[in-house]
Design an enzyme around this catalytic site. Structure first.
Site, PDB file in Angstrom:
ATOM      1  N   GLY A  21       0.913  -1.334  -0.017  1.00 53.57           N
ATOM      2  CA  GLY A  21      -0.151   0.102   0.427  1.00 53.57           C
ATOM      3  C   GLY A  21       0.578   1.116  -0.493  1.00 53.57           C
ATOM      4  O   GLY A  21       1.924   1.335   0.185  1.00 53.57           O
ATOM      5  N   ASN A  43      -3.321  -8.313   0.765  1.00 51.73           N
ATOM      6  CA  ASN A  43      -3.766  -9.374   0.317  1.00 51.73           C
ATOM      7  C   ASN A  43      -4.083  -8.484  -1.135  1.00 51.73           C
ATOM      8  O   ASN A  43      -5.216  -9.059  -1.949  1.00 51.73           O
ATOM      9  CB  ASN A  43      -5.448  -9.669   0.931  1.00 51.73           C
ATOM     10  CG  ASN A  43      -5.739  -8.697   1.237  1.00 51.73           C
ATOM     11  OD1 ASN A  43      -6.183  -7.484   1.051  1.00 51.73           O
ATOM     12  ND2 ASN A  43      -6.831  -8.429   1.780  1.00 51.73           N
ATOM     13  N   SER A  45      -6.094  -5.714  -1.849  1.00 53.02           N
ATOM     14  CA  SER A  45      -7.426  -5.176  -1.797  1.00 53.02           C
ATOM     15  C   SER A  45      -7.444  -4.367  -2.316  1.00 53.02           C
ATOM     16  O   SER A  45      -8.194  -3.466  -2.505  1.00 53.02           O
ATOM     17  CB  SER A  45      -8.174  -5.623  -0.604  1.00 53.02           C
ATOM     18  OG  SER A  45      -7.737  -4.938   0.487  1.00 53.02           O
ATOM     19  N   SER A 135      -4.523   6.826  13.797  1.00 57.04           N
ATOM     20  CA  SER A 135      -5.030   7.534  13.169  1.00 57.04           C
ATOM     21  C   SER A 135      -6.006   8.921  13.887  1.00 57.04           C
ATOM     22  O   SER A 135      -6.463   8.123  15.157  1.00 57.04           O
ATOM     23  CB  SER A 135      -6.254   7.446  11.974  1.00 57.04           C
ATOM     24  OG  SER A 135      -6.665   8.666  11.261  1.00 57.04           O
ATOM     25  N   TYR A 159     -14.865   3.769  10.361  1.00 58.19           N
ATOM     26  CA  TYR A 159     -13.443   3.791  10.492  1.00 58.19           C
ATOM     27  C   TYR A 159     -12.447   4.356  12.221  1.00 58.19           C
ATOM     28  O   TYR A 159     -12.167   4.019  11.778  1.00 58.19           O
ATOM     29  CB  TYR A 159     -12.789   4.568   8.963  1.00 58.19           C
ATOM     30  CG  TYR A 159     -11.082   4.794   9.120  1.00 58.19           C
ATOM     31  CD1 TYR A 159     -10.436   3.625   8.604  1.00 58.19           C
ATOM     32  CD2 TYR A 159     -11.129   5.748   9.121  1.00 58.19           C
ATOM     33  CE1 TYR A 159      -9.408   3.308   8.552  1.00 58.19           C
ATOM     34  CE2 TYR A 159      -9.462   5.909   9.089  1.00 58.19           C
ATOM     35  CZ  TYR A 159      -8.511   5.198   8.821  1.00 58.19           C
ATOM     36  OH  TYR A 159      -7.111   4.529   8.692  1.00 58.19           O
ATOM     37  N   LYS A 163     -10.558   2.159  14.221  1.00 57.91           N
ATOM     38  CA  LYS A 163      -9.052   2.528  14.871  1.00 57.91           C
ATOM     39  C   LYS A 163      -8.874   2.756  16.536  1.00 57.91           C
ATOM     40  O   LYS A 163      -7.841   2.186  17.134  1.00 57.91           O
ATOM     41  CB  LYS A 163      -8.416   3.870  14.196  1.00 57.91           C
ATOM     42  CG  LYS A 163      -8.421   3.572  13.351  1.00 57.91           C
ATOM     43  CD  LYS A 163      -7.060   2.980  12.579  1.00 57.91           C
ATOM     44  CE  LYS A 163      -6.401   2.861  10.873  1.00 57.91           C
ATOM     45  NZ  LYS A 163      -6.182   1.028  10.748  1.00 57.91           N
ATOM     46  N   TYR A 191      -1.163   8.598  12.433  1.00 57.10           N
ATOM     47  CA  TYR A 191      -1.029   9.895  12.047  1.00 57.10           C
ATOM     48  C   TYR A 191      -1.778  11.104  11.281  1.00 57.10           C
ATOM     49  O   TYR A 191      -3.133  10.886  11.771  1.00 57.10           O
ATOM     50  CB  TYR A 191      -0.373   9.339  10.313  1.00 57.10           C
ATOM     51  CG  TYR A 191      -0.118   7.951  10.499  1.00 57.10           C
ATOM     52  CD1 TYR A 191       0.767   7.056  11.734  1.00 57.10           C
ATOM     53  CD2 TYR A 191      -0.774   6.569   9.331  1.00 57.10           C
ATOM     54  CE1 TYR A 191       1.214   6.356  11.270  1.00 57.10           C
ATOM     55  CE2 TYR A 191      -0.183   5.416   9.425  1.00 57.10           C
ATOM     56  CZ  TYR A 191       0.501   5.295  11.030  1.00 57.10           C
ATOM     57  OH  TYR A 191       1.249   3.745   9.821  1.00 57.10           O
ATOM     58  N   ASN A 213      -9.018  11.752  -1.004  1.00 52.62           N
ATOM     59  CA  ASN A 213      -8.168  12.955  -0.285  1.00 52.62           C
ATOM     60  C   ASN A 213      -7.895  13.937  -1.202  1.00 52.62           C
ATOM     61  O   ASN A 213      -7.811  13.425  -2.491  1.00 52.62           O
ATOM     62  CB  ASN A 213      -6.699  12.138   0.222  1.00 52.62           C
ATOM     63  CG  ASN A 213      -6.932  11.342   1.742  1.00 52.62           C
ATOM     64  OD1 ASN A 213      -7.076   9.841   1.335  1.00 52.62           O
ATOM     65  ND2 ASN A 213      -7.897  11.123   2.636  1.00 52.62           N
ATOM     66  N   LEU A 214      -7.084  14.823  -0.215  1.00 51.50           N
ATOM     67  CA  LEU A 214      -7.425  16.522  -1.358  1.00 51.50           C
ATOM     68  C   LEU A 214      -5.805  16.131  -1.504  1.00 51.50           C
ATOM     69  O   LEU A 214      -6.151  16.721  -3.378  1.00 51.50           O
ATOM     70  CB  LEU A 214      -6.787  17.194  -0.395  1.00 51.50           C
ATOM     71  CG  LEU A 214      -6.400  18.580  -0.603  1.00 51.50           C
ATOM     72  CD1 LEU A 214      -7.771  18.857  -1.636  1.00 51.50           C
ATOM     73  CD2 LEU A 214      -6.176  19.468   0.460  1.00 51.50           C
ATOM     74  N   GLY A 308     -19.225  15.071   7.035  1.00 46.77           N
ATOM     75  CA  GLY A 308     -18.149  14.938   8.717  1.00 46.77           C
ATOM     76  C   GLY A 308     -17.037  15.485   8.454  1.00 46.77           C
ATOM     77  O   GLY A 308     -16.495  15.218   9.594  1.00 46.77           O
ATOM     78  N   ASP A 309     -16.730  16.650   7.697  1.00 42.43           N
ATOM     79  CA  ASP A 309     -15.364  16.873   8.375  1.00 42.43           C
ATOM     80  C   ASP A 309     -15.420  18.010   9.312  1.00 42.43           C
ATOM     81  O   ASP A 309     -15.991  18.485   9.866  1.00 42.43           O
ATOM     82  CB  ASP A 309     -15.176  18.434   6.766  1.00 42.43           C
ATOM     83  CG  ASP A 309     -14.115  17.529   5.601  1.00 42.43           C
ATOM     84  OD1 ASP A 309     -13.905  16.109   5.986  1.00 42.43           O
ATOM     85  OD2 ASP A 309     -14.521  18.021   4.748  1.00 42.43           O
TER      86      ASP A 309
END
Ligand code: NAD
Ligand code: UFG
Length: 351
Positions: A21, A43, A45, A135, A159, A163, A191, A213-214, A308-309
């Site tokens: 990744g 894997n 994905s 995160s 998500y 975490k 992060y 993502n931006l 959600g931001d």
């Protein structure tokens, strides 16, 4: 830096999950450069094994790789029977906030189920040094910025909840050491917003479909792959009205993992640390910097805010500096330059 910790690092074998990744591929490259042996698991994905040849060319070293799902305990067990490892960096997870709200069980199964299976197999093989990808999303909408590690935690998305659950599972493991067992030693890294790419332009972020993502959106608009960037809202209570985040160069983020491993291999204690620069950057600032340093146009339009931001989220990274001697060195211009170099040189299959 303690020389004995560095020597322990360069003698070590590290299991890296999610190795193909975005963050995993940069981490494997750096670990090889530091002299570590790497056992890479993915894997595929959300990635492809094609990246491994580029990593080996960049690092000038080879490594063991296996197509394994971290929920597959038999496959993990077999792999760890064949390769003795000293520590594990666990990147493998699904990471889309919106997808997690549409497919909660898939996210819980992959991210929480995967973590539990991996920990069980690691314990069986006596591997109890563990670095976990968490995160800044665990802070939800922070009450104050910069956010210290002791801030209250509140995951808004599924998500984010995976975490937070991961962190709690690891907290339980490090808090209790049953008799006759070796203690777990865990570094949880939260992060902020990892961006940019390896300065060679050979590896980088390769999102499938329309990026969430931006930075990848900005780079794709600059490359003419999308007509314009949508800026989600400009009436937030921030200096220019657009959201403020803590963008951190992928190479700095990876250096934080190397420092965490050095700490663990030197018998350091369990820790939870922010990895960020400590600087808040608005969406508009990032877009302007990208255009300026790369000499390209990024047409944009301000549209409605994204659900959600949060208005502002940036790190207090002082603890990582205090305990690991780590701090971020790259600035926003470096991040924009390297993101653009990767966008211009990435293999067509990843365009
Ligand atoms: P990525 O999707 O590029 O990499 C994750 C890798 O894990 C992929 O190669 C995917 O194929 C693999 N994977 C997923 N589930 C797996 C499973 N069950 N078994 C084996 N492999 C599996 O994501 P990334 O940006 O490199 O993120 C790495 C980690 O960092 C993730 O845990 C993510 O949640 C976390 N994180 C990322 C960001 C970010 O902005 N990129 C921010 C905070 C935290
Ligand atoms: N943005 C736009 N237009 C876009 C994409 C993003 O204006 O096309 C804005 C967003 O509204 C936000 C900022 O750019 O204000 C950054 O958005 P990102 O999606 O790049 O990053 P987020 O901070 O929203 O989320 C990221 C990760 C999450 C993680 C979170 C906290 O994607 O997985 O950081 O670590 F949970």
């Amino acid at each position: 830096m303690d020389d004995s910790n560095q020597a322990a690092l360069s003698r070590s074998t590290v299991l890296v999950t999610g190795a193909a990744g975005y963050i995993g591929s940069h981490a494997v490259t750096e670990l090889l450069r530091q002299g570590c042996r790497v056992v890479a698991v993915d894997n595929y994905s959300n990635s492809s094994s094609e990246v491994y040849a580029r990593i080996e060319r960049l690092a000038g070293a080879s490594f063991v790789r296996a197509e394994v799902d971290v929920r597959d305990d038999a496959a993990l067990d077999k792999l760890l029977s064949q390769h003795r490892v000293d520590a594990c960096i666990h990147f493998a997870a699904l990471k889309s906030v919106s997808e997690s709200m549409a497919q909660p069980l898939r996210y819980l199964d992959n991210n929480v189920g995967g973590l539990l299976t991996l920990l069980r197999v690691l314990r069986k093989h006596g591997v109890q040094g563990f670095v976990f990808s968490s995160s800044a999303t665990v802070y939800g909408d922070p009450v104050r910025v910069p956010v210290p590690e002791v801030a209250s935690l509140n995951a808004v998305s599924v998500y984010g909840a995976t975490k937070l659950m991961g962190e709690k599972i690891l907290q339980q493991l490090t808090a209790i050491t049953p008799e006759f067992e070796r203690p777990w030693r865990v570094v949880v890294l939260r992060y902020f917003n990892p961006v940019g790419a390896h300065p060679s332009g050979q590896i980088g972020e390769a999102p499938r479909g329309v990026p969430n993502n931006l930075m990848p959106c900005v780079a794709q608009v600059a490359a003419g792959l999308r007509p314009k960037l949508n800026i989600f809202g400009d009436t937030y209570p921030t200096p220019d009205g657009t959201c403020v985040r803590d963008y951190i160069h992928i190479q700095d983020l990876v250096a934080g993992h190397v420092a965490a491993l050095r700490h663990l291999l030197g018998d350091g204690a369990s820790l939870t640390l922010n990895l960020g620069t400590g600087l808040g950057t608005s969406v508009r600032q990032l877009v302007e910097t990208f255009m300026q340093v790369n000499g390209v146009a990024v047409p944009y339009e301000v549209v409605a805010p994204r659900a959600g931001d949060v208005a502002q989220c940036f790190a207090d990274p002082s603890l990582a500096h205090q305990v690991l001697g780590w701090r971020a060195h790259h600035d926003l211009a470096d991040m924009c330059r390297d993101a653009w170099r990767w966008q211009c040189s990435r293999p067509r299959s990843h365009a």
